[in-house]
Structure formats: structure tokens, C-alpha cells
Design a protein around this motif. Structure first.
Motif, mmCIF file in Angstrom:
data_model
loop_
_atom_site.group_PDB
_atom_site.id
_atom_site.type_symbol
_atom_site.label_atom_id
_atom_site.label_comp_id
_atom_site.label_asym_id
_atom_site.label_seq_id
_atom_site.Cartn_x
_atom_site.Cartn_y
_atom_site.Cartn_z
ATOM 1 N N GLU A 49 -2.357 -25.541 -13.234
ATOM 2 C CA GLU A 49 -1.506 -25.693 -14.401
ATOM 3 C C GLU A 49 -0.416 -24.632 -14.439
ATOM 4 O OE1 GLU A 49 -3.813 -25.568 -17.940
ATOM 5 O OE2 GLU A 49 -5.117 -27.222 -17.369
ATOM 6 N N PHE A 50 0.689 -24.960 -15.074
ATOM 7 C CA PHE A 50 1.722 -23.989 -15.424
ATOM 8 C C PHE A 50 1.695 -23.812 -16.933
ATOM 9 C CE2 PHE A 50 4.441 -25.648 -11.667
ATOM 10 C CZ PHE A 50 3.736 -24.835 -10.788
ATOM 11 N N PRO A 51 1.997 -22.629 -17.438
ATOM 12 C CA PRO A 51 2.113 -22.471 -18.896
ATOM 13 C C PRO A 51 3.309 -23.263 -19.407
ATOM 14 C CG PRO A 51 2.768 -20.464 -17.778
ATOM 15 C CD PRO A 51 2.213 -21.357 -16.724
ATOM 16 N N PRO A 52 3.314 -23.625 -20.690
ATOM 17 C CA PRO A 52 4.400 -24.460 -21.241
ATOM 18 C C PRO A 52 5.792 -23.891 -21.001
ATOM 19 C CG PRO A 52 2.578 -24.346 -22.794
ATOM 20 C CD PRO A 52 2.245 -23.395 -21.685
ATOM 21 N N LEU A 53 5.957 -22.574 -21.130
ATOM 22 C CA LEU A 53 7.279 -21.981 -20.937
ATOM 23 C C LEU A 53 7.752 -22.178 -19.499
ATOM 24 C CD1 LEU A 53 9.688 -20.406 -21.977
ATOM 25 C CD2 LEU A 53 8.414 -18.273 -21.538
ATOM 26 N N ALA A 54 6.859 -22.022 -18.541
ATOM 27 C CA ALA A 54 7.231 -22.238 -17.138
ATOM 28 C C ALA A 54 7.622 -23.689 -16.904
ATOM 29 C CB ALA A 54 6.083 -21.842 -16.222
ATOM 30 N N GLU A 55 6.870 -24.604 -17.490
ATOM 31 C CA GLU A 55 7.197 -26.026 -17.328
ATOM 32 C C GLU A 55 8.568 -26.335 -17.939
ATOM 33 O OE1 GLU A 55 4.056 -28.416 -18.868
ATOM 34 O OE2 GLU A 55 2.763 -28.068 -17.129
ATOM 35 N N THR A 56 8.860 -25.738 -19.076
ATOM 36 C CA THR A 56 10.168 -25.953 -19.710
ATOM 37 C C THR A 56 11.298 -25.443 -18.828
ATOM 38 O OG1 THR A 56 9.237 -25.824 -21.949
ATOM 39 C CG2 THR A 56 11.595 -25.397 -21.716
ATOM 40 N N ILE A 57 11.134 -24.243 -18.297
ATOM 41 C CA ILE A 57 12.177 -23.663 -17.450
ATOM 42 C C ILE A 57 12.370 -24.489 -16.182
ATOM 43 C CG2 ILE A 57 12.793 -21.647 -16.053
ATOM 44 C CD1 ILE A 57 11.431 -19.913 -18.188
ATOM 45 N N LEU A 58 11.273 -24.929 -15.583
ATOM 46 C CA LEU A 58 11.381 -25.748 -14.375
ATOM 47 C C LEU A 58 12.059 -27.081 -14.663
ATOM 48 C CD1 LEU A 58 7.900 -25.172 -12.683
ATOM 49 C CD2 LEU A 58 10.111 -24.307 -11.922
ATOM 50 N N ALA A 59 11.761 -27.647 -15.816
ATOM 51 C CA ALA A 59 12.336 -28.952 -16.163
ATOM 52 C C ALA A 59 13.824 -28.858 -16.466
ATOM 53 C CB ALA A 59 11.598 -29.540 -17.368
ATOM 54 N N GLU A 60 14.260 -27.732 -16.999
ATOM 55 C CA GLU A 60 15.644 -27.607 -17.455
ATOM 56 C C GLU A 60 16.555 -26.852 -16.492
ATOM 57 O OE1 GLU A 60 16.707 -29.154 -20.094
ATOM 58 O OE2 GLU A 60 14.704 -29.880 -20.641
ATOM 59 N N SER A 61 15.996 -26.287 -15.426
ATOM 60 C CA SER A 61 16.798 -25.478 -14.512
ATOM 61 C C SER A 61 16.751 -26.043 -13.098
ATOM 62 C CB SER A 61 16.274 -24.028 -14.497
ATOM 63 O OG SER A 61 15.048 -23.953 -13.785
ATOM 64 N N THR A 62 17.415 -25.354 -12.191
ATOM 65 C CA THR A 62 17.414 -25.768 -10.792
ATOM 66 C C THR A 62 16.225 -25.190 -10.022
ATOM 67 O OG1 THR A 62 18.871 -23.910 -10.273
ATOM 68 C CG2 THR A 62 19.917 -26.046 -10.714
ATOM 69 N N ALA A 63 15.436 -24.333 -10.649
ATOM 70 C CA ALA A 63 14.237 -23.805 -9.995
ATOM 71 C C ALA A 63 13.240 -24.930 -9.759
ATOM 72 C CB ALA A 63 13.609 -22.712 -10.853
ATOM 73 N N THR A 64 12.513 -24.868 -8.659
ATOM 74 C CA THR A 64 11.596 -25.959 -8.302
ATOM 75 C C THR A 64 10.141 -25.528 -8.208
ATOM 76 O OG1 THR A 64 11.848 -25.570 -5.918
ATOM 77 C CG2 THR A 64 13.439 -27.067 -6.976
ATOM 78 N N ASN A 65 9.863 -24.232 -8.316
ATOM 79 C CA ASN A 65 8.503 -23.776 -8.073
ATOM 80 C C ASN A 65 8.159 -22.619 -9.005
ATOM 81 O OD1 ASN A 65 5.985 -23.636 -6.780
ATOM 82 N ND2 ASN A 65 6.706 -22.077 -5.339
ATOM 83 N N ALA A 66 6.867 -22.472 -9.319
ATOM 84 C CA ALA A 66 6.375 -21.349 -10.117
ATOM 85 C C ALA A 66 5.117 -20.804 -9.461
ATOM 86 C CB ALA A 66 6.085 -21.783 -11.551
ATOM 87 N N VAL A 67 5.008 -19.476 -9.392
ATOM 88 C CA VAL A 67 3.851 -18.839 -8.769
ATOM 89 C C VAL A 67 3.253 -17.819 -9.734
ATOM 90 C CG1 VAL A 67 4.600 -19.185 -6.391
ATOM 91 C CG2 VAL A 67 5.370 -17.167 -7.634
ATOM 92 N N PRO A 68 1.924 -17.611 -9.679
ATOM 93 C CA PRO A 68 1.270 -16.722 -10.642
ATOM 94 C C PRO A 68 1.344 -15.257 -10.247
ATOM 95 C CG PRO A 68 -0.366 -17.720 -9.204
ATOM 96 C CD PRO A 68 0.961 -18.327 -8.828
ATOM 97 N N VAL A 69 1.363 -14.398 -11.262
ATOM 98 C CA VAL A 69 1.245 -12.962 -11.094
ATOM 99 C C VAL A 69 0.208 -12.439 -12.082
ATOM 100 C CG1 VAL A 69 3.559 -12.512 -10.184
ATOM 101 C CG2 VAL A 69 3.206 -12.602 -12.667
ATOM 102 N N THR A 70 -0.216 -11.216 -11.886
ATOM 103 C CA THR A 70 -1.171 -10.581 -12.788
ATOM 104 C C THR A 70 -0.798 -9.123 -12.972
ATOM 105 O OG1 THR A 70 -3.493 -9.937 -13.118
ATOM 106 C CG2 THR A 70 -2.715 -10.089 -10.852
ATOM 107 N N SER A 71 -1.043 -8.603 -14.163
ATOM 108 C CA SER A 71 -0.765 -7.192 -14.428
ATOM 109 C C SER A 71 -1.984 -6.310 -14.175
ATOM 110 C CB SER A 71 -0.307 -7.009 -15.880
ATOM 111 O OG SER A 71 -1.355 -7.368 -16.770
ATOM 112 N N GLY A 72 -3.092 -6.898 -13.752
ATOM 113 C CA GLY A 72 -4.279 -6.104 -13.468
ATOM 114 C C GLY A 72 -5.089 -5.731 -14.691
ATOM 115 N N GLU A 73 -4.851 -6.409 -15.811
ATOM 116 C CA GLU A 73 -5.591 -6.098 -17.046
ATOM 117 C C GLU A 73 -6.947 -6.785 -17.110
ATOM 118 O OE1 GLU A 73 -3.546 -5.975 -20.886
ATOM 119 O OE2 GLU A 73 -1.740 -6.579 -19.810
ATOM 120 N N GLY A 74 -7.135 -7.814 -16.286
ATOM 121 C CA GLY A 74 -8.377 -8.559 -16.342
ATOM 122 C C GLY A 74 -8.700 -9.168 -14.993
ATOM 123 N N THR A 75 -9.766 -9.935 -14.953
ATOM 124 C CA THR A 75 -10.153 -10.615 -13.728
ATOM 125 C C THR A 75 -10.663 -12.006 -14.070
ATOM 126 O OG1 THR A 75 -11.416 -10.401 -11.668
ATOM 127 C CG2 THR A 75 -12.553 -9.817 -13.715
#
Length: 367
Positions: free
Chosen positions: A310-336
Motif C-alpha cells: 500500500e501507499f499512504p493517501p498523500l503518496a497516492e494523491t501526489i502520484l496521481a497528480e504529478s509526473t512521478a511514477t513510483n513511491a518507495v518507503p523510508v523509516t526514521s528508526g523510531e520503531g520496527t
């Protein structure tokens, strides 16, 4: 050390009110000689403390699998459990108010628990919470970073004789020993260079509390800081090879310290706080950034979705409205997550397996 040895404490949200703090500790036995067990306030601190402790100390992470430390609240009996241990590692920041409160009570009433503020000595390195970026600074700048001068300005060893026990004043909204941490971005642990200093501070605190095992703590810390230095090199290589210096993040920005360290911009329509909601104007400006820099891949926080697919809603919105085609996850190391836990991922593994390839792709350094 063996990652499989590590221990998590399952805990759910609750209250750690002042009255509960005092009541919980009435019958708690005071600690024993040395350090055999401890608690660390969230995942990154736990990973570092547990690694430094090696076979001598077992640390527990009160934040449950799938949860993050920022904004987390414990059950009322957690302090009583911490008080039964020998060490507590935390960040002296209002964003972790429950931990500040616990540290104050432990230092006041339970001297046998070593209370270690992992940010000790880093006041001058902390960034303002509302850190703003001037986009002009990121146009055409040189990515050739001089790590020799960084080595000089970021000495990983703290001064000899630093006292791990701190005289805190918890009545000033987060100002301890004259230091006001209330206006800073708490995510300092995301920076691999600052992480090295935090690891050394934890080792110093454990060594002060348990001199018999000082050699073990310092050797383990040195091994870990070597890994963090390699991680620093990896990020520097990415920014040196990047096609552009702007990464787009669909979520709140936990990466200001990476921006500052590696001279990049992590642009997000959201603010630093998880409570910030982007406006239509903010999203439109983000889409313009994507087009201006010809960005194909955006970033999102893995903890903002419940599934890998899944992508979060904001990522899906940006992908749908922009020329970007992909989203990848990152983590800040606060959890596991459970899958990461089963794979034995600590902080470094999270950074290497997720953040390094994600930022490489997001900055166009993968071509």
C-alpha cells in the motif's frame, strides 16, 4: 552480538501521570551492583543500548512492534518496571515527555538506576523544530563534501570524566541544566554522524554505572560507530552521484538532519509534526517541485501504511497528480515491524535496507 537475543516489551498506550508515578514505586526494590538490565525509550535507542550492552546487559524497548516512539504514551505501570532495572536511556526532549517525567522521578528517588540522556553534549547540533529551507540554496550547489573537516568538527568521543548522572529541572517545560530543548526537531538520531556521538554517550553512561564492564561497552560502541561511519559514507556517495538535490516525501519530515548533513532538500507538503495536514496549495507546490526537478520516485513513511503493498493517501494523491511514477518507503528508526524484527534488523539494517536505496532512487543516483 546476536540480534536474535534482543527483547521487546509489549506495551499499549496509557497514562503516566505524576500521581501514578509516585504510587507505582512505593514497593519497588532498589537496584543491584552493576548493570544487568535496562530500558531505552524507543527503537533506535534500544538497538544502540542493547548492542553496547552485549552479553552483559539486556535492554528492553517499551514501544510495541508496529508503533513508533514519537508521540507514544505508556501504561501507568511502566515506570515501576523501569525502576526495577539498572539503566534508563532516553532523550531529554518534550516530545518524549513521559520519558522526561520518568527520568526526573528515577533521578530523584532511585539513584541505583543509571539515567542516561542520549543527547547530552549535543545542544549545539540540534536543529530548530520549524527549520525552514531556502530553495535557492539547493540550486546548483556542490555535493563534494569534505569529510575530513566533518571528522574534526564531530569528535565521536566525549570528554573524559563526563558524568552520566545529570541534575535535571523538569519544571521548565523541557529546559534541563540551562538547556532549552523545547524548540528543536527531535529526530537527531536519523543523522549517522550524530548517531555515532549518541552511541558514545550511551557507552559513557553505562561505563560510569558499571566500571567492571567498561571495556565491553566501549569496544561494542566502537564497533557500532564504525558501522555508522560506513552508513555516513554511503549517504555521502549518494548525494555526490545524485542527479538532483531535492527528494519528495509524502509525509511529515523526519529527515531534516539528513538535509543538514548532506546538503539536500527533503521537500514535503506536510510539516515536521505528524499532526500537520497539507493544504491543496502545499500539494500543488510539491507537484511543481516534481516537475521542476524531473523527479520520478517519491518517498513515504513505511509506518503510515498497514501493508507493504500500500501507499499512504498523500503518496497516492501526489502520484496521481504529478509526473512521478513510483513511491518507495523510508523509516526514521523510531520503531520496527514484525518482518524486520524476524530478519534481525537493527537501526543500521533499517537504514541500509530501506533508506539508502530509497534516497538513491529518489535523488536520481541509481542511474
Amino acid at each position: 552480538m546476536e540480534l536474535e537475543r534482543r527483547t521487546f516489551l509489549a506495551a499499549s498506550s496509557g497514562s503516566l501521570a505524576a500521581g501514578a508515578l509516585a504510587g507505582c514505586l512505593d514497593d519497588v526494590a532498589r537496584g543491584s551492583d552493576g548493570v544487568e538490565s535496562g530500558y531505552a525509550a524507543f527503537f533506535a535507542l534500544w538497538d544502540w543500548a542493547d548492542t553496547i550492552g552485549g552479553d552483559s546487559v539486556t535492554f528492553e524497548n517499551p514501544v510495541g512492534t508496529g508503533e513508533v516512539g514519537h508521540g507514544w504514551e505508556p501504561e501507568a505501570d511502566l515506570l515501576a518496571e523501569i525502576a526495577k532495572s539498572d539503566a534508563f536511556v532516553y532523550l531529554d526532549l518534550p516530545e518524549f515527555a513521559w520519558a522526561q517525567e520518568a527520568a526526573a522521578t528515577l533521578e530523584s528517588d532511585y539513584e541505583t538506576v543509571a539515567v542516561i540522556d542520549a543527547l547530552e553534549g549535543l545542544d549545539d547540533e540540534l536543529l530548530a523544530w520549524n527549520h525552514e529551507h531556502d530553495s535557492d540554496e539547493h540550486d546548483g550547489h556542490d555535493h563534494d563534501h569534505d569529510h575530513e573537516h566533518e571528522e574534526d568538527s564531530h569528535d565521536h568521543a566525549t570528554d573524559e570524566g563526563d558524568d552520566a548522572e545529570h541534575d535535571h529541572d523538569h519544571d521548565d517545560g523541557g529546559s534541563h541544566d540551562g538547556h532549552d530543548h523545547g524548540a528543536v526537531d527531535p529526530h537527531a538520531w536519523v543523522d549517522p554522524v550524530l548517531a555515532q556521538r549518541i552511541v558514545t554517550t550511551i557507552a559513557d553512561g553505562l561505563a560510569d554505572a558499571d566500571p567492571d564492564n567498561e571495556e565491553t561497552f566501549r569496544e561494542n560502541a566502537e564497533t557500532y560507530t564504525d558501522r555508522l561511519a560506513e552508513l555516513d559514507d554511503e549517504f555521502s556517495t549518494i548525494t555526490g552521484e545524485a542527479e538532483h538535490d531535492v527528494a519528495i516525501l509524502a509525509g511529515h519530515n523526519s529527515y531534516q538532519y539528513l538535509e543538514h548533513r548532506y546538503d539536500i532538500e527533503v521537500h514535503t507538503p506536510s510539516g515536521v509534526s505528524p499532526q500537520d495536514e497539507p493544504s491543496i496549495t502545499d500539494i500543488s507546490e510539491t507537484i511543481d517541485r516534481i516537475e521542476d526537478h524531473d523527479i520520478d520516485t517519491i518517498l513515504y513513511d513505511r509506518f503510515e501504511v498497514t501493508s507493504e503493498d500500500e501507499f499512504p493517501p498523500l503518496a497516492e494523491t501526489i502520484l496521481a497528480e504529478s509526473t512521478a511514477t513510483n513511491a518507495v518507503p523510508v523509516t526514521s528508526g523510531e520503531g520496527t515491524l514484525r518482518a524486520w524484527q524476524e530478519s534481525g534488523w537493527g537501526y543500521v539494517e533499517q537504514m541500509e535496507e530501506l533508506n539508502v536505496p530509497a534516497f538513491r532512487e529518489a535523488l536520481g543516483a541509481d542511474h
